[in-house]
Design an enzyme around this catalytic site. Sequence first.
Site, PDB file in Angstrom:
ATOM      1  N   GLN A  75     -24.580  -3.428 -27.297  1.00 44.61           N
ATOM      2  CA  GLN A  75     -24.143  -4.730 -27.797  1.00 44.61           C
ATOM      3  C   GLN A  75     -23.132  -5.389 -26.863  1.00 44.61           C
ATOM      4  OE1 GLN A  75     -25.606  -6.239 -30.575  1.00 44.61           O
ATOM      5  NE2 GLN A  75     -26.915  -4.498 -30.108  1.00 44.61           N
ATOM      6  N   HIS A  78     -24.285  -7.929 -24.275  1.00 45.87           N
ATOM      7  CA  HIS A  78     -24.710  -9.280 -24.644  1.00 45.87           C
ATOM      8  C   HIS A  78     -23.898 -10.347 -23.919  1.00 45.87           C
ATOM      9  CE1 HIS A  78     -27.152  -7.416 -27.673  1.00 45.87           C
ATOM     10  NE2 HIS A  78     -27.496  -8.572 -28.220  1.00 45.87           N
ATOM     11  N   GLU A 143     -19.706  -7.713 -37.435  1.00 47.89           N
ATOM     12  CA  GLU A 143     -21.063  -8.244 -37.612  1.00 47.89           C
ATOM     13  C   GLU A 143     -22.074  -7.102 -37.783  1.00 47.89           C
ATOM     14  OE1 GLU A 143     -24.288 -10.998 -35.161  1.00 47.89           O
ATOM     15  OE2 GLU A 143     -22.632 -10.037 -34.106  1.00 47.89           O
ATOM     16  N   HIS A 144     -22.141  -6.195 -36.808  1.00 46.59           N
ATOM     17  CA  HIS A 144     -23.019  -5.027 -36.879  1.00 46.59           C
ATOM     18  C   HIS A 144     -22.168  -3.784 -37.091  1.00 46.59           C
ATOM     19  CE1 HIS A 144     -24.965  -7.832 -33.882  1.00 46.59           C
ATOM     20  NE2 HIS A 144     -25.912  -7.736 -34.791  1.00 46.59           N
ATOM     21  N   ASP A 177     -31.979  -6.157 -34.019  1.00 48.39           N
ATOM     22  CA  ASP A 177     -32.106  -7.385 -33.224  1.00 48.39           C
ATOM     23  C   ASP A 177     -33.554  -7.853 -33.153  1.00 48.39           C
ATOM     24  OD1 ASP A 177     -29.429  -7.606 -32.623  1.00 48.39           O
ATOM     25  OD2 ASP A 177     -29.583  -6.561 -30.714  1.00 48.39           O
TER      26      ASP A 177
END
Length: 227
Positions: A75, A78, A143-144, A177
């Site tokens: 992540q 990103h 978020e995750h 995702d």
Amino acid sequence: MLLASFRPSEPWRWGTQSIQPVDLLIGPGNTFVAEAKRQLYGRVGIDLFAGPTETLVIADETVDGDLSATDLLGQAEHGPDSPAILLTTSEKLAKETMAEIERLLDILPTAEHARKAWETYGQVIVADDHDEMLKLANDIASEHVQVMTDRDDWFMENMVNYGALFLGPRTNVACGDKAIGTNHTLPTKKAARYTGGLWVGKFLKTCTYQKVLTEEASAHVGHYCRG
């Protein structure tokens, strides 16, 4: 190209050359999408301001540093502003993960972004026990949230602030995702404290009405209204 679509009675609505004006803008996107939502919010509705990508890995001694590091960098890559946090009860796992992250950053093709994100926003937190991890996780409101412990379902039953949970070492965020999530427009920047991700309810409105049927009822209500 976005064009203003002015109607005499609705000067606040916008569309394009091929899309009629809408009342609600939804969906994931990059920094430019978030800025477009910010500028249009109020003229139209939006789902939520989302981004940059965030990930929280909750892990104990049941997993190793290789898996933990891989999921964090999956992540962090990103973008240079993507927070990645390891929350663990194991000092051994914490040290292994940090060492493995440094090894991976030397070979990953996405290391340019991932290293900036890790060095600026990366964290490793060692908690005393699972109860403290739960408390910290709800405060972080990521978020995750990937949970890899000896009590994954316990976290699912007790966590309240998160965008999406990924339970167990086989359920990584990258799968969410691309394939297994109900959606991937999720709250960031602690917005999970008060909202979940995009869902069908976002397209529904709650409309109310009032109707007083008798003079006596109107007078009774008026007694309270006059203060």
